[in-house]
Motif scaffolding. Structure first.
Motif, short mmCIF file in Angstrom:
data_model
loop_
_atom_site.label_atom_id
_atom_site.label_comp_id
_atom_site.label_asym_id
_atom_site.label_seq_id
_atom_site.Cartn_x
_atom_site.Cartn_y
_atom_site.Cartn_z
N GLY A 78 0.78 -1.16 -0.13
CA GLY A 78 -0.15 -0.02 0.13
C GLY A 78 0.68 1.14 0.04
N ALA A 79 2.31 1.07 0.28
CA ALA A 79 3.01 2.37 0.26
C ALA A 79 3.27 2.93 -1.25
CB ALA A 79 4.21 2.03 0.77
N PRO A 80 2.65 4.21 -1.63
CA PRO A 80 2.68 4.59 -3.10
C PRO A 80 4.20 4.38 -3.30
CG PRO A 80 2.26 6.18 -1.57
CD PRO A 80 2.21 5.16 -0.89
N ALA A 81 4.45 4.45 -4.93
CA ALA A 81 5.64 4.78 -5.38
C ALA A 81 6.67 5.95 -5.12
CB ALA A 81 5.71 4.41 -6.85
N ASN A 82 5.79 6.85 -4.85
CA ASN A 82 6.45 8.07 -4.42
C ASN A 82 6.62 8.56 -3.04
OD1 ASN A 82 4.01 8.33 -4.05
ND2 ASN A 82 3.66 10.47 -5.07
N SER A 83 6.74 7.50 -1.99
CA SER A 83 7.08 7.51 -0.89
C SER A 83 8.43 6.58 -0.55
CB SER A 83 5.79 7.20 0.22
OG SER A 83 5.85 5.83 0.09
N LEU A 84 9.17 7.30 0.42
CA LEU A 84 10.52 6.69 0.71
C LEU A 84 10.70 6.51 2.23
CD1 LEU A 84 13.01 8.66 -1.46
CD2 LEU A 84 12.11 6.44 -1.94
N ASN A 85 10.25 5.23 2.81
CA ASN A 85 10.49 4.96 4.29
C ASN A 85 11.91 4.44 4.78
OD1 ASN A 85 9.84 4.32 6.77
ND2 ASN A 85 8.29 2.90 6.52
N PHE A 86 12.45 5.43 5.52
CA PHE A 86 13.95 5.15 6.14
C PHE A 86 13.82 4.53 7.22
CE2 PHE A 86 14.23 8.73 3.28
CZ PHE A 86 15.49 8.47 2.50
N ARG A 87 12.80 4.24 7.73
CA ARG A 87 12.50 2.99 9.16
C ARG A 87 13.34 4.03 9.95
NH1 ARG A 87 9.53 -0.23 6.58
NH2 ARG A 87 10.00 -1.43 4.77
N ASP A 88 13.57 3.17 11.25
CA ASP A 88 14.24 3.60 12.48
C ASP A 88 15.71 3.51 12.23
OD1 ASP A 88 11.87 3.77 13.72
OD2 ASP A 88 12.16 1.43 14.68
N LEU A 89 16.24 4.81 12.64
CA LEU A 89 17.78 4.86 12.29
C LEU A 89 18.34 5.76 13.44
CD1 LEU A 89 20.11 4.57 10.07
CD2 LEU A 89 19.37 6.75 9.37
N GLU A 90 19.60 5.17 14.20
CA GLU A 90 20.17 5.77 15.26
C GLU A 90 20.73 7.39 14.77
OE1 GLU A 90 23.50 4.84 18.92
OE2 GLU A 90 23.26 3.37 17.10
N ILE A 91 20.32 8.33 15.82
CA ILE A 91 20.74 9.63 15.17
C ILE A 91 22.20 9.75 14.94
CG2 ILE A 91 19.07 10.45 16.89
CD1 ILE A 91 21.15 11.69 18.55
N TRP A 92 22.51 10.81 14.21
CA TRP A 92 23.99 10.74 13.49
C TRP A 92 24.40 9.91 12.36
CZ3 TRP A 92 23.68 15.68 13.76
CH2 TRP A 92 23.47 16.41 14.94
N GLY A 121 16.28 26.99 10.13
CA GLY A 121 17.73 27.17 9.77
C GLY A 121 18.48 25.91 10.05
N GLU A 122 17.77 24.92 10.58
CA GLU A 122 18.84 23.65 11.01
C GLU A 122 19.44 23.09 9.65
OE1 GLU A 122 16.44 20.91 13.41
OE2 GLU A 122 16.22 22.30 14.94
N ALA A 123 20.13 22.30 9.86
CA ALA A 123 20.68 21.53 8.64
C ALA A 123 19.73 20.46 8.52
CB ALA A 123 22.13 20.71 9.07
N PRO A 124 19.49 20.25 7.09
CA PRO A 124 18.26 19.37 6.55
C PRO A 124 18.62 17.92 7.02
CG PRO A 124 19.93 20.21 4.60
CD PRO A 124 20.08 20.75 5.98
N SER A 125 17.49 16.93 7.33
CA SER A 125 17.67 15.68 7.62
C SER A 125 17.70 14.88 6.45
CB SER A 125 16.56 15.39 8.70
OG SER A 125 16.59 16.07 10.05
N VAL A 145 18.57 10.03 -2.15
CA VAL A 145 17.93 10.83 -0.85
C VAL A 145 18.78 10.15 0.52
CG1 VAL A 145 15.96 11.35 0.61
CG2 VAL A 145 15.87 10.86 -1.98
N VAL A 146 19.35 10.86 1.20
CA VAL A 146 20.16 10.47 2.27
C VAL A 146 19.53 11.19 3.47
CG1 VAL A 146 22.49 10.61 3.61
CG2 VAL A 146 22.24 10.52 1.02
N PHE A 147 19.10 10.37 4.55
CA PHE A 147 18.36 10.53 5.92
C PHE A 147 19.41 10.50 6.74
CE2 PHE A 147 15.97 8.85 9.40
CZ PHE A 147 15.13 10.15 9.73
N ARG A 148 19.67 11.85 7.74
CA ARG A 148 20.38 11.86 8.77
C ARG A 148 19.75 12.38 10.09
NH1 ARG A 148 25.32 15.36 10.10
NH2 ARG A 148 26.76 13.83 11.31
N PRO A 149 19.25 11.58 10.85
CA PRO A 149 18.34 12.38 11.85
C PRO A 149 19.48 12.97 12.90
CG PRO A 149 18.30 10.03 12.10
CD PRO A 149 18.96 10.19 10.74
N ASN A 150 18.91 13.92 13.48
CA ASN A 150 19.83 14.41 14.49
C ASN A 150 19.00 14.57 16.10
OD1 ASN A 150 18.11 16.74 14.19
ND2 ASN A 150 19.54 17.95 13.29
N LYS A 151 17.69 14.09 16.15
CA LYS A 151 17.05 13.86 17.27
C LYS A 151 16.24 12.91 17.44
CE LYS A 151 16.54 19.25 17.32
NZ LYS A 151 15.46 19.93 17.18
#
Length: 196
Positions: A78-92, A121-125, A145-151
Protein backbone atom coordinates in the motif's frame (compact mmCIF):
# COMPACT_ATOMS: atom_id res chain seq x y z
CA UNK A 1 2.65 35.16 -32.39
CA UNK A 2 3.28 31.50 -31.61
CA UNK A 3 3.59 30.57 -35.30
CA UNK A 4 6.43 31.84 -37.46
CA UNK A 5 5.55 31.60 -41.15
CA UNK A 6 8.35 32.16 -43.66
CA UNK A 7 8.30 33.66 -46.22
CA UNK A 8 5.42 36.08 -45.70
CA UNK A 9 6.02 37.88 -49.02
CA UNK A 10 7.67 36.82 -52.25
CA UNK A 11 7.25 35.92 -55.89
CA UNK A 12 5.91 32.58 -57.09
CA UNK A 13 7.58 31.58 -60.39
CA UNK A 14 5.36 30.81 -63.35
CA UNK A 15 4.02 27.25 -63.04
CA UNK A 16 6.14 26.95 -59.88
CA UNK A 17 5.69 26.73 -56.18
CA UNK A 18 7.16 28.24 -53.03
CA UNK A 19 8.00 26.22 -49.94
CA UNK A 20 6.45 27.80 -46.83
CA UNK A 21 8.00 26.93 -43.45
CA UNK A 22 5.99 27.12 -40.22
CA UNK A 23 7.57 27.00 -36.77
CA UNK A 24 5.48 26.59 -33.61
CA UNK A 25 6.71 28.14 -30.36
CA UNK A 26 4.01 27.94 -27.67
CA UNK A 27 4.01 30.44 -24.83
CA UNK A 28 2.93 27.95 -22.14
CA UNK A 29 2.18 24.26 -21.70
CA UNK A 30 -1.41 23.08 -22.06
CA UNK A 31 -2.38 25.94 -24.36
CA UNK A 32 -4.15 25.39 -27.69
CA UNK A 33 -3.32 27.89 -30.44
CA UNK A 34 -4.95 28.41 -33.83
CA UNK A 35 -4.08 31.10 -36.39
CA UNK A 36 -5.19 31.73 -39.98
CA UNK A 37 -2.86 33.05 -42.63
CA UNK A 38 -4.22 34.27 -45.97
CA UNK A 39 -1.85 34.33 -48.94
CA UNK A 40 -3.13 36.55 -51.73
CA UNK A 41 -1.79 37.67 -55.10
CA UNK A 42 -2.35 40.91 -57.03
CA UNK A 43 -4.64 38.87 -59.33
CA UNK A 44 -6.98 38.19 -56.37
CA UNK A 45 -5.99 34.52 -56.01
CA UNK A 46 -6.06 33.43 -52.37
CA UNK A 47 -4.88 30.48 -50.34
CA UNK A 48 -5.71 30.00 -46.65
CA UNK A 49 -3.24 28.37 -44.28
CA UNK A 50 -4.63 27.26 -40.90
CA UNK A 51 -2.02 26.52 -38.22
CA UNK A 52 -3.02 24.91 -34.97
CA UNK A 53 -1.11 23.32 -32.14
CA UNK A 54 -1.43 22.09 -28.59
CA UNK A 55 1.57 22.42 -26.29
CA UNK A 56 1.87 19.20 -24.31
CA UNK A 57 4.12 19.01 -21.28
CA UNK A 58 6.91 16.43 -21.22
CA UNK A 59 5.77 13.12 -19.75
CA UNK A 60 7.91 12.52 -16.66
CA UNK A 61 7.26 9.64 -14.27
CA UNK A 62 8.61 9.60 -10.71
CA UNK A 63 8.98 6.12 -9.25
CA UNK A 64 11.03 3.89 -6.99
CA UNK A 65 11.92 0.29 -7.68
CA UNK A 66 10.38 -2.54 -5.70
CA UNK A 67 13.40 -4.51 -4.50
CA UNK A 68 11.31 -7.54 -3.46
CA UNK A 69 10.00 -7.85 -7.04
CA UNK A 70 12.89 -6.60 -9.22
CA UNK A 71 11.82 -4.37 -12.08
CA UNK A 72 8.39 -3.76 -10.55
CA UNK A 73 7.07 -0.41 -9.35
CA UNK A 74 3.94 -1.92 -7.77
CA UNK A 75 3.86 -2.19 -3.97
CA UNK A 76 1.35 -4.63 -2.46
CA UNK A 77 1.88 -3.14 1.03
CA UNK A 78 0.00 0.00 0.00
CA UNK A 79 2.99 2.36 0.13
CA UNK A 80 2.89 4.42 -3.07
CA UNK A 81 5.80 4.58 -5.45
CA UNK A 82 6.52 8.17 -4.45
CA UNK A 83 7.15 7.55 -0.73
CA UNK A 84 10.49 6.65 0.83
CA UNK A 85 10.49 5.03 4.28
CA UNK A 86 13.85 5.17 6.04
CA UNK A 87 12.51 3.28 9.10
CA UNK A 88 14.32 3.56 12.46
CA UNK A 89 17.84 4.95 12.40
CA UNK A 90 20.19 5.86 15.25
CA UNK A 91 20.83 9.60 15.37
CA UNK A 92 23.81 10.95 13.40
CA UNK A 93 23.95 7.80 11.25
CA UNK A 94 22.88 7.88 7.61
CA UNK A 95 20.68 5.79 5.38
CA UNK A 96 19.92 6.31 1.70
CA UNK A 97 17.19 5.49 -0.80
CA UNK A 98 16.86 6.16 -4.52
CA UNK A 99 13.99 7.31 -6.70
CA UNK A 100 13.97 7.68 -10.46
CA UNK A 101 12.71 10.29 -12.91
CA UNK A 102 11.86 8.68 -16.26
CA UNK A 103 11.52 10.96 -19.29
CA UNK A 104 9.05 9.57 -21.84
CA UNK A 105 9.30 12.64 -24.09
CA UNK A 106 11.61 13.22 -27.03
CA UNK A 107 13.45 16.20 -25.55
CA UNK A 108 15.66 16.77 -22.52
CA UNK A 109 13.84 18.15 -19.49
CA UNK A 110 15.21 20.02 -16.46
CA UNK A 111 14.27 19.17 -12.88
CA UNK A 112 14.91 20.65 -9.45
CA UNK A 113 14.06 19.29 -5.99
CA UNK A 114 12.64 21.95 -3.68
CA UNK A 115 14.64 21.00 -0.59
CA UNK A 116 15.70 24.23 1.05
CA UNK A 117 16.56 24.40 4.74
CA UNK A 118 13.73 24.50 7.25
CA UNK A 119 12.49 27.80 8.66
CA UNK A 120 14.50 27.21 11.86
CA UNK A 121 17.73 27.13 9.82
CA UNK A 122 18.74 23.65 11.02
CA UNK A 123 20.76 21.38 8.79
CA UNK A 124 18.34 19.32 6.70
CA UNK A 125 17.62 15.74 7.79
CA UNK A 126 16.96 14.74 4.18
CA UNK A 127 19.42 15.66 1.44
CA UNK A 128 19.22 15.00 -2.30
CA UNK A 129 22.00 14.16 -4.76
CA UNK A 130 21.63 15.76 -7.27
CA UNK A 131 19.24 18.53 -6.26
CA UNK A 132 18.81 19.61 -9.86
CA UNK A 133 19.76 18.47 -13.31
CA UNK A 134 18.55 17.31 -16.69
CA UNK A 135 16.58 14.17 -17.49
CA UNK A 136 17.76 13.08 -20.95
CA UNK A 137 15.14 12.35 -23.60
CA UNK A 138 13.74 8.80 -23.36
CA UNK A 139 16.06 7.99 -20.43
CA UNK A 140 15.92 8.17 -16.66
CA UNK A 141 17.84 9.92 -13.91
CA UNK A 142 18.41 8.51 -10.41
CA UNK A 143 18.14 10.81 -7.40
CA UNK A 144 19.68 9.64 -4.13
CA UNK A 145 18.01 10.72 -0.88
CA UNK A 146 20.09 10.57 2.32
CA UNK A 147 18.43 10.57 5.77
CA UNK A 148 20.47 11.69 8.78
CA UNK A 149 18.41 12.24 11.95
CA UNK A 150 19.79 14.52 14.65
CA UNK A 151 17.07 14.08 17.29
CA UNK A 152 15.10 11.09 18.60
CA UNK A 153 11.87 12.05 16.82
CA UNK A 154 9.79 11.08 13.82
CA UNK A 155 10.65 12.87 10.60
CA UNK A 156 8.28 13.47 7.71
CA UNK A 157 8.49 15.88 4.84
CA UNK A 158 6.97 16.16 1.39
CA UNK A 159 9.42 17.40 -1.21
CA UNK A 160 8.27 18.80 -4.53
CA UNK A 161 10.18 17.91 -7.67
CA UNK A 162 9.85 20.80 -10.11
CA UNK A 163 9.84 19.68 -13.74
CA UNK A 164 10.57 22.08 -16.61
CA UNK A 165 7.38 22.91 -18.56
CA UNK A 166 5.28 20.40 -16.58
CA UNK A 167 3.36 20.12 -13.34
CA UNK A 168 5.47 19.46 -10.24
CA UNK A 169 5.62 15.99 -8.72
CA UNK A 170 6.35 15.05 -5.12
CA UNK A 171 8.06 12.47 -2.96
CA UNK A 172 7.28 11.76 0.72
CA UNK A 173 10.28 11.02 2.95
CA UNK A 174 9.85 9.74 6.48
CA UNK A 175 11.74 7.88 9.17
CA UNK A 176 12.50 7.85 12.88
CA UNK A 177 15.62 8.82 14.79
CA UNK A 178 16.45 7.14 18.10
CA UNK A 179 19.14 7.03 20.79
CA UNK A 180 20.41 3.63 21.96
CA UNK A 181 20.84 2.90 25.67
CA UNK A 182 24.48 3.45 26.67
CA UNK A 183 25.65 3.58 30.26
CA UNK A 184 23.34 5.93 32.13
CA UNK A 185 21.63 7.12 28.96
CA UNK A 186 18.27 5.41 28.50
CA UNK A 187 16.97 4.44 25.10
CA UNK A 188 14.92 7.19 23.48
CA UNK A 189 12.77 5.88 20.65
CA UNK A 190 9.57 7.40 19.28
CA UNK A 191 6.68 5.25 18.06
CA UNK A 192 7.49 4.15 14.49
CA UNK A 193 6.03 6.23 11.69
CA UNK A 194 4.28 4.47 8.81
CA UNK A 195 2.88 5.69 5.54
CA UNK A 196 -0.71 5.09 6.69
Amino acid sequence: PVFDVFPMVGIIPSRGEVLVTVRYRPLAMGVYSCDHYLFSTPGESQALLVCSGLARPPEIKLYKENLTLPGSTEFPSGAPANSLNFRDLEIWKTSSRVFFLKNHSSRDTCFSVDCLRSASGEAPSFTFEPQQGVIPALLETAVKVVFRPNKPINYYRRFFVLIGDALPQWVDCYGSGYISAKGEVKEQRPAPIRHA
